[in-house]
Scaffold this motif. Sequence first.
Motif, PDB file in Angstrom:
ATOM      1  N   SER A   1      58.318 -36.157  -1.721  1.00  0.00           N
ATOM      2  CA  SER A   1      58.707 -35.362  -2.894  1.00  0.00           C
ATOM      3  C   SER A   1      58.167 -35.988  -4.169  1.00  0.00           C
ATOM      4  O   SER A   1      58.613 -35.666  -5.259  1.00  0.00           O
ATOM      5  CB  SER A   1      60.228 -35.249  -2.957  1.00  0.00           C
ATOM      6  N   ALA A   2      57.189 -36.899  -4.020  1.00  0.00           N
ATOM      7  CA  ALA A   2      56.706 -37.635  -5.183  1.00  0.00           C
ATOM      8  C   ALA A   2      55.887 -36.743  -6.099  1.00  0.00           C
ATOM      9  O   ALA A   2      55.239 -35.798  -5.661  1.00  0.00           O
ATOM     10  CB  ALA A   2      55.856 -38.823  -4.732  1.00  0.00           C
ATOM     11  N   SER A   3      55.913 -37.062  -7.392  1.00  0.00           N
ATOM     12  CA  SER A   3      55.039 -36.376  -8.341  1.00  0.00           C
ATOM     13  C   SER A   3      53.628 -36.930  -8.148  1.00  0.00           C
ATOM     14  O   SER A   3      53.428 -37.955  -7.498  1.00  0.00           O
ATOM     15  CB  SER A   3      55.497 -36.654  -9.761  1.00  0.00           C
ATOM     16  N   ASN A   4      52.649 -36.249  -8.743  1.00  0.00           N
ATOM     17  CA  ASN A   4      51.274 -36.712  -8.595  1.00  0.00           C
ATOM     18  C   ASN A   4      51.115 -38.162  -9.057  1.00  0.00           C
ATOM     19  O   ASN A   4      50.387 -38.938  -8.456  1.00  0.00           O
ATOM     20  CB  ASN A   4      50.320 -35.815  -9.391  1.00  0.00           C
ATOM     21  N   ARG A   5      51.799 -38.486 -10.132  1.00  0.00           N
ATOM     22  CA  ARG A   5      51.702 -39.846 -10.666  1.00  0.00           C
ATOM     23  C   ARG A   5      52.259 -40.862  -9.697  1.00  0.00           C
ATOM     24  O   ARG A   5      51.634 -41.879  -9.417  1.00  0.00           O
ATOM     25  CB  ARG A   5      52.486 -39.922 -11.968  1.00  0.00           C
ATOM     26  N   GLU A   6      53.472 -40.564  -9.192  1.00  0.00           N
ATOM     27  CA  GLU A   6      54.094 -41.496  -8.236  1.00  0.00           C
ATOM     28  C   GLU A   6      53.217 -41.631  -7.004  1.00  0.00           C
ATOM     29  O   GLU A   6      53.048 -42.704  -6.443  1.00  0.00           O
ATOM     30  CB  GLU A   6      55.476 -40.973  -7.825  1.00  0.00           C
ATOM     31  N   LEU A   7      52.635 -40.496  -6.610  1.00  0.00           N
ATOM     32  CA  LEU A   7      51.803 -40.470  -5.415  1.00  0.00           C
ATOM     33  C   LEU A   7      50.614 -41.411  -5.582  1.00  0.00           C
ATOM     34  O   LEU A   7      50.267 -42.182  -4.689  1.00  0.00           O
ATOM     35  CB  LEU A   7      51.309 -39.036  -5.200  1.00  0.00           C
ATOM     36  N   ARG A   8      49.979 -41.328  -6.761  1.00  0.00           N
ATOM     37  CA  ARG A   8      48.842 -42.207  -7.006  1.00  0.00           C
ATOM     38  C   ARG A   8      49.266 -43.657  -6.903  1.00  0.00           C
ATOM     39  O   ARG A   8      48.541 -44.489  -6.375  1.00  0.00           O
ATOM     40  CB  ARG A   8      48.286 -41.945  -8.410  1.00  0.00           C
ATOM     41  N   LYS A   9      50.472 -43.930  -7.410  1.00  0.00           N
ATOM     42  CA  LYS A   9      50.956 -45.305  -7.392  1.00  0.00           C
ATOM     43  C   LYS A   9      51.174 -45.777  -5.948  1.00  0.00           C
ATOM     44  O   LYS A   9      50.772 -46.869  -5.572  1.00  0.00           O
ATOM     45  CB  LYS A   9      52.263 -45.386  -8.178  1.00  0.00           C
ATOM     46  N   VAL A  10      51.796 -44.896  -5.143  1.00  0.00           N
ATOM     47  CA  VAL A  10      52.032 -45.263  -3.742  1.00  0.00           C
ATOM     48  C   VAL A  10      50.712 -45.471  -3.028  1.00  0.00           C
ATOM     49  O   VAL A  10      50.526 -46.427  -2.270  1.00  0.00           O
ATOM     50  CB  VAL A  10      52.830 -44.159  -3.029  1.00  0.00           C
ATOM     51  N   ARG A  11      49.771 -44.589  -3.296  1.00  0.00           N
ATOM     52  CA  ARG A  11      48.492 -44.657  -2.580  1.00  0.00           C
ATOM     53  C   ARG A  11      47.736 -45.946  -2.859  1.00  0.00           C
ATOM     54  O   ARG A  11      46.957 -46.407  -2.040  1.00  0.00           O
ATOM     55  CB  ARG A  11      47.612 -43.473  -2.982  1.00  0.00           C
ATOM     56  N   ARG A  12      47.955 -46.504  -4.038  1.00  0.00           N
ATOM     57  CA  ARG A  12      47.278 -47.761  -4.346  1.00  0.00           C
ATOM     58  C   ARG A  12      47.657 -48.851  -3.355  1.00  0.00           C
ATOM     59  O   ARG A  12      46.899 -49.779  -3.153  1.00  0.00           O
ATOM     60  CB  ARG A  12      47.649 -48.217  -5.758  1.00  0.00           C
ATOM     61  N   ASP A  13      48.832 -48.714  -2.766  1.00  0.00           N
ATOM     62  CA  ASP A  13      49.265 -49.730  -1.800  1.00  0.00           C
ATOM     63  C   ASP A  13      48.845 -49.379  -0.384  1.00  0.00           C
ATOM     64  O   ASP A  13      49.183 -50.087   0.555  1.00  0.00           O
ATOM     65  CB  ASP A  13      50.795 -49.876  -1.845  1.00  0.00           C
ATOM     66  N   ILE A  14      48.202 -48.260  -0.206  1.00  0.00           N
ATOM     67  CA  ILE A  14      47.849 -47.820   1.143  1.00  0.00           C
ATOM     68  C   ILE A  14      46.345 -47.652   1.267  1.00  0.00           C
ATOM     69  O   ILE A  14      45.740 -46.816   0.591  1.00  0.00           O
ATOM     70  CB  ILE A  14      48.514 -46.457   1.464  1.00  0.00           C
ATOM     71  N   GLY A  15      45.736 -48.455   2.119  1.00  0.00           N
ATOM     72  CA  GLY A  15      44.314 -48.242   2.399  1.00  0.00           C
ATOM     73  C   GLY A  15      44.195 -47.180   3.475  1.00  0.00           C
ATOM     74  O   GLY A  15      45.046 -47.073   4.351  1.00  0.00           O
ATOM     75  N   PHE A  16      43.140 -46.349   3.382  1.00  0.00           N
ATOM     76  CA  PHE A  16      42.969 -45.307   4.391  1.00  0.00           C
ATOM     77  C   PHE A  16      41.523 -45.349   4.870  1.00  0.00           C
ATOM     78  O   PHE A  16      40.596 -45.269   4.068  1.00  0.00           O
ATOM     79  CB  PHE A  16      43.288 -43.939   3.788  1.00  0.00           C
ATOM     80  N   VAL A  17      41.351 -45.493   6.165  1.00  0.00           N
ATOM     81  CA  VAL A  17      39.993 -45.534   6.721  1.00  0.00           C
ATOM     82  C   VAL A  17      39.794 -44.293   7.582  1.00  0.00           C
ATOM     83  O   VAL A  17      40.630 -43.983   8.427  1.00  0.00           O
ATOM     84  CB  VAL A  17      39.788 -46.821   7.550  1.00  0.00           C
ATOM     85  N   PHE A  18      38.710 -43.581   7.325  1.00  0.00           N
ATOM     86  CA  PHE A  18      38.468 -42.297   7.998  1.00  0.00           C
ATOM     87  C   PHE A  18      37.447 -42.447   9.122  1.00  0.00           C
ATOM     88  O   PHE A  18      36.557 -43.293   9.062  1.00  0.00           O
ATOM     89  CB  PHE A  18      37.915 -41.274   7.004  1.00  0.00           C
ATOM     90  N   GLN A  19      37.565 -41.554  10.092  1.00  0.00           N
ATOM     91  CA  GLN A  19      36.580 -41.553  11.175  1.00  0.00           C
ATOM     92  C   GLN A  19      35.173 -41.346  10.614  1.00  0.00           C
ATOM     93  O   GLN A  19      34.218 -41.969  11.031  1.00  0.00           O
ATOM     94  CB  GLN A  19      36.906 -40.438  12.176  1.00  0.00           C
ATOM     95  N   GLN A  20      35.078 -40.420   9.627  1.00  0.00           N
ATOM     96  CA  GLN A  20      33.760 -40.108   9.072  1.00  0.00           C
ATOM     97  C   GLN A  20      33.414 -40.975   7.871  1.00  0.00           C
ATOM     98  O   GLN A  20      32.596 -40.599   7.044  1.00  0.00           O
ATOM     99  CB  GLN A  20      33.667 -38.633   8.716  1.00  0.00           C
ATOM    100  N   PHE A  21      34.041 -42.128   7.754  1.00  0.00           N
ATOM    101  CA  PHE A  21      33.754 -43.153   6.744  1.00  0.00           C
ATOM    102  C   PHE A  21      34.065 -42.712   5.304  1.00  0.00           C
ATOM    103  O   PHE A  21      34.670 -43.457   4.559  1.00  0.00           O
ATOM    104  CB  PHE A  21      32.300 -43.649   6.813  1.00  0.00           C
ATOM    105  N   GLY A  22      33.599 -41.515   4.927  1.00  0.00           N
ATOM    106  CA  GLY A  22      33.882 -41.041   3.576  1.00  0.00           C
ATOM    107  C   GLY A  22      33.200 -41.840   2.488  1.00  0.00           C
ATOM    108  O   GLY A  22      33.741 -42.016   1.403  1.00  0.00           O
ATOM    109  N   LEU A  23      31.993 -42.327   2.774  1.00  0.00           N
ATOM    110  CA  LEU A  23      31.243 -43.013   1.719  1.00  0.00           C
ATOM    111  C   LEU A  23      30.454 -41.991   0.917  1.00  0.00           C
ATOM    112  O   LEU A  23      30.140 -40.913   1.413  1.00  0.00           O
ATOM    113  CB  LEU A  23      30.278 -44.028   2.336  1.00  0.00           C
TER     114      LEU A  23
END
Lengths: 564, 277
Positions: free
Chosen positions: B78-100
């Motif tokens: 239920s996070a706002s966009n701002r809170e979401l950005r903050k949470v995401r900073r603590d979460i690394g995400f690695v994709f199958q397709q690399f996403g470079l």
Amino acid sequence: MSGAHLEPLVKSASALPRAPKNWRTSVISAIFVGFVIALVWSWLYIDMTLSTVFGGFSDIWNLILYMFPPIFDNFPEALRTTLETIWMALIGTTLAVLLSIPLAFMAARNTSPHPAVIAVARGIIALTRAIPTLVLAAIFASSVGIGPFPGILALGLHSIGMIAKLFTEAIENTEATSRDAVMSTGAGKWQSILTTIIPQITPSSVGTSLYRLDINLRESAVLGFVGAGGVGFLIQSELRGLDYQRAISAVTVIFVAITLIELVSARLRASIIGDHLFSPSKQTPRSMARVASDQQKISTALAGRQLTLPWTYERVLRASVGVSYLVMMVVAFATIDMPLLSAFSLVDDLAKGIAQLFPPDFETAGSELLKGMLETTAIGFIATALGLVIAIPLGILTARNIIIRRVVITVTRGILLLIRGLPELILAVIFVAAMGLGPVPGTLALTIGTATFMAKLIGDALEEVQQAPREGVSATGASRVQEFISAVLPQALPNLVSQTLYMLDVNLRSSTVLGIVGGGGIGFLLISAIRGYETQTVGAIILVIFAIVYAIELLGAFVRWMVE
Amino acid sequence: MLSNSGGAVPLVSLAGVSKRFPNGTLALDNVSLDIPEGQLLSLIGLSGSGKSTLLRHVNGLLRPTSGVVEVNGTQVSSASNRELRKVRRDIGFVFQQFGLVGRTTCLENVLNGALGSLKGPRYGVWSYPKILRSQAFDQLDRVGLANQAYQRADTLSGGQMQRVAIARSLMQRPKIMLADEPVASLDPESSAQVLDLLLRVSIEDGMTVVVTLHQVELALGWATRIVGLRDGKVVLDRDATTLKQEDVMEVYQRVDSSLSNESDIVSDDFASVVPAP
Ligand SMILES: Nc1ncnc2c1ncn2[C@@H]1O[C@H](COP(=O)(O)OP(=O)(O)OP(=O)(O)O)[C@@H](O)[C@H]1O
Ligand SMILES: [Mg+2]
């Protein structure tokens, strides 16, 4: 199956499996018949007899004879106005690119903030394309004053239609994982868009902009006809003053400029779209030395953990293209006298200018309006059909896989390239000078433009046809002509149909402005209304042009959909 | 039920999370899962079982239809966009397709990982502070690609690309690392290299890791906890050390097997319906 052999021969043919005949084929045939009828009607309407055409050619030939020997004492003026033409095209294209970038991001489904924004942005993009540059320039010239400035505004606004449309497509074609990946590091929406989408769309966008610059240079060359700056005014006044020997020299200068710039831009586009500004196609000592020096630079940078990118040859090349562009922009702004208007008063002037067009007055021009509209349509149809008829043999002459003699190909291609260097409206103004006012010179000018453009397309399309069916047909002992008709033509046909439709669209747009130089159609009415300050009549004419262009676009979309 | 949660406050917690996509697909069906700090968790399951969907809920790329997702004390669901950005900073995400971003250099790609901590858009190496550039170099060094710093990302091999993507995530100094089939498009040797790297950096940086994997052997050799999904439900949740290959294979059985009627049984109860080996 077996029964078919027992039937009489004639019947058995119809018993063979045939392509399924459905409503689509009948609609397509109906459209085709419609086109033919439109064509015949057009021919009758503008009364283009063979004798007027051939009489016209002899008039034009006489005019060309008058042009020689050229007198070059107007060279400084021709050069100055040609440079002005170039700077106008450059600034106008830049303006269009700057306006297109935000519009494209708003119009692209994957970046737009809201569906409503998409609809509005797409509406604006379509709208800018609907009014021809020359018409916009004429209107702007009457509201902000004559000179290059209204020309630049017109180029900038009209080009949005193409540039923003292609930018939007480029944005929608980017892959999404990298953006997801950057978003998931906690980056904001615009941070992610800038870092992941911009690098992906850069090559195609630069290509689009360069291509539009070519087109705008041609447009810019004729803006002087409505007092919007550039070389057009000089050419037109010399022709009007029957000063043909000087007119040809001014035409030569702009022609050389257009051809040279087109060659450079084609080269740049090819390397940028191919995504390598610098690609050693051959291993020469020089290219090998470059690679070695690049590697040297990279290893030095790595050894020192340099926190900026090393200046490799390709990077230097890219940067110098960018710097040259900036230098040209500075020169352009320094050369062209721009009115010192604040953005506010400019918007105010334009808004007033546009407000004056309303309510549109259809009464004053009355039946002239209908006549102009019909004439415009007729010119568009004839120029397309006639151009196509001329383009087919010319196109065949340029296809390397059909014509064996290289000389023929080289000469034909050379001639086509030369003719393409002359904008259609400049041809039109010359033809009008030779033959007098009326739809026939205009039609001939458009026909020549169409023929050279289509010939190139046809030549390219023919070169792309597959070889296997040709060999199959030749192996049965068919002659070269038979082989061409049964194996080459069918493959190239769908492409040809769609290009012809595109050409019809382009020609109808062009023929709305032919009248501005006296070449027939609704443009004549428009320019006289503008000169007479009958602003509400101008409004009515613009609406009519709008309707023609829009109808053609719908028709084109429908036919393409049917053929597909 | 809490056997794998260790009793402490979990770093990631999903409670009764369901996700129904607009097209009607029920991708997650009442999933509850607690992940304590420091755990190396592997998510397994058939294609379409909801693994990617689950991961995307953890960092808020997707929002649940019902249920609550909590990460590090923030309600992601239920996070706002701002809170979401903050949470995401603590979460690394690695994709199958690399996403470079293929057309830019490795250094720039790694720098992109720092965007979350910066204000405003950035473009090009020069637009990042020097200290971040230096850190980016360090992270490239860690994944063994410092020599490719100035090379365009689209000229790398797949394994190298994934390592650059990991370096980009490391720029965030994340607490949690999520990896969605990080090795599915790699050959076995690069796969092993990438997984080893992921394991090494997680231990070095004390990260909590959730990886979805197709290859069961890889999952078993790697994780401390295995969670199996089927049709959006958790059907297996076990300590990796006590788990046998056959147990895992059950997760991959089709719905039409004998388990289909009981497929709503969750977590440890699953063990009771697994036939004894
Ligand atoms: N955006 C979406 N819209 C609609 N349905 C979706 C969407 N994303 C995923 N799904 C559906 O949700 C279900 C779970 O998908 P998910 O991608 O999470 O599976 P997965 O376990 O990661 O599979 P794989 O191993 O193939 O990656 C699938 O049925 C899929 O079709
Ligand atoms: Mg997946």
